[in-house]
Design a protein around this motif. Structure first.
Motif, short mmCIF file in Angstrom:
data_model
loop_
_atom_site.label_atom_id
_atom_site.label_comp_id
_atom_site.label_asym_id
_atom_site.label_seq_id
_atom_site.Cartn_x
_atom_site.Cartn_y
_atom_site.Cartn_z
N MET A 21 -2.93 -6.04 -0.20
CA MET A 21 -2.67 -4.74 -0.82
C MET A 21 -1.48 -4.79 -1.78
O MET A 21 -1.34 -3.94 -2.65
N HIS A 22 -0.63 -5.80 -1.62
CA HIS A 22 0.57 -5.91 -2.44
C HIS A 22 0.42 -6.90 -3.60
O HIS A 22 1.38 -7.12 -4.34
N LEU A 23 -0.75 -7.50 -3.74
CA LEU A 23 -0.94 -8.52 -4.76
C LEU A 23 -1.68 -7.97 -5.97
O LEU A 23 -2.68 -7.24 -5.84
N ARG A 74 1.31 3.22 -4.84
CA ARG A 74 0.81 3.04 -6.21
C ARG A 74 1.97 2.87 -7.19
O ARG A 74 1.88 2.09 -8.14
N GLU A 75 3.05 3.60 -6.96
CA GLU A 75 4.23 3.49 -7.81
C GLU A 75 4.80 2.07 -7.76
O GLU A 75 5.32 1.55 -8.74
N ALA A 76 4.68 1.44 -6.58
CA ALA A 76 5.18 0.07 -6.40
C ALA A 76 4.19 -0.98 -6.89
O ALA A 76 4.48 -2.18 -6.84
N LEU A 127 10.72 5.55 -4.00
CA LEU A 127 9.49 5.42 -4.78
C LEU A 127 8.74 6.75 -4.89
O LEU A 127 8.15 7.05 -5.92
N ILE A 128 8.78 7.53 -3.82
CA ILE A 128 8.13 8.84 -3.83
C ILE A 128 8.78 9.72 -4.89
O ILE A 128 8.10 10.40 -5.66
#
Length: 199
Positions: A21-23, A74-76, A127-128
């Protein structure tokens, strides 16, 4: 980068949890790392669908927190719903006949799930805010856990389930066998399990 891993000999299994999910290019990473697995070895990943997390019956504050968490991911640059895309990622990486099973963890008002939601929001707050989903000046994060507990209990007592769907995908590494172009990923009949939300 992860695909740069060099091993002296092939391994029996490639296992990952909440990493794809982070890639930015999960297919390429899985494809490259699969080369480190011996023929007949296992490739398996566990991913989550954050947007599927919910309280039943509905508790609006739980839904709002879920939306904040998804927005922060999503922001990250992360994918909060990699779980539902897992079979396609394994298939696109060249793995034959990937299978995916679904597990849904549940917990009552006093389960760790409520604290997990509150602390996840706290940790992702920068991030939020950066994405404009919420403003720390108007959202009292220090009282969020207590407010969640109160509203969950008001909704359905201690029996109210809170959880998110997890998907576990697995495939065997087959060398020298061309995948049929008309074939696709195999979806097993979903397997549901109830238990503590932190399991």
């Amino acid at each position: 980068m992860l695909p740069d891993v060099e091993l002296a000999e092939p391994v029996d299994a490639l296992v990952g949890r909440l990493i794809l999910m982070h890639l930015a290019d999960s297919v390429t990473v899985v494809k490259e790392l699969t080369r480190c697995v011996r023929p007949g070895g296992l490739v398996t990943f566990q991913e989550i669908n954050i947007s599927r997390a919910r309280a039943i019956p509905d508790v609006p504050l739980v839904t709002t927190c879920r939306e904040w968490i998804c927005a922060a991911q999503r922001e990250a640059g992360s994918n909060p719903d990699m779980g539902e895309q897992l079979a396609q990622v394994l298939w696109s990486a060249g793995l034959a006949r990937p299978e995916v099973a679904v597990a849904v963890s549940t917990g009552g008002a006093d389960s760790p799930a409520v604290s997990l939601i509150a602390e996840t929001v706290r940790s992702l707050l920068p991030l939020i805010e950066r994405g404009g989903a919420a403003d720390a000046r108007t959202e009292d994060i220090d009282t969020l856990r207590g407010r969640l507990l109160a509203r969950v209990r008001a909704g359905a007592g201690d029996r109210l389930p809170v959880g998110a769907g997890r998907r576990v995908g697995a495939a065997r590494v087959v060398r020298g066998v061309r995948r049929m172009p008309s074939a696709g990923p195999t979806h097993r009949r979903p397997e549901y399990e109830a238990g503590p939300a932190h399991r």
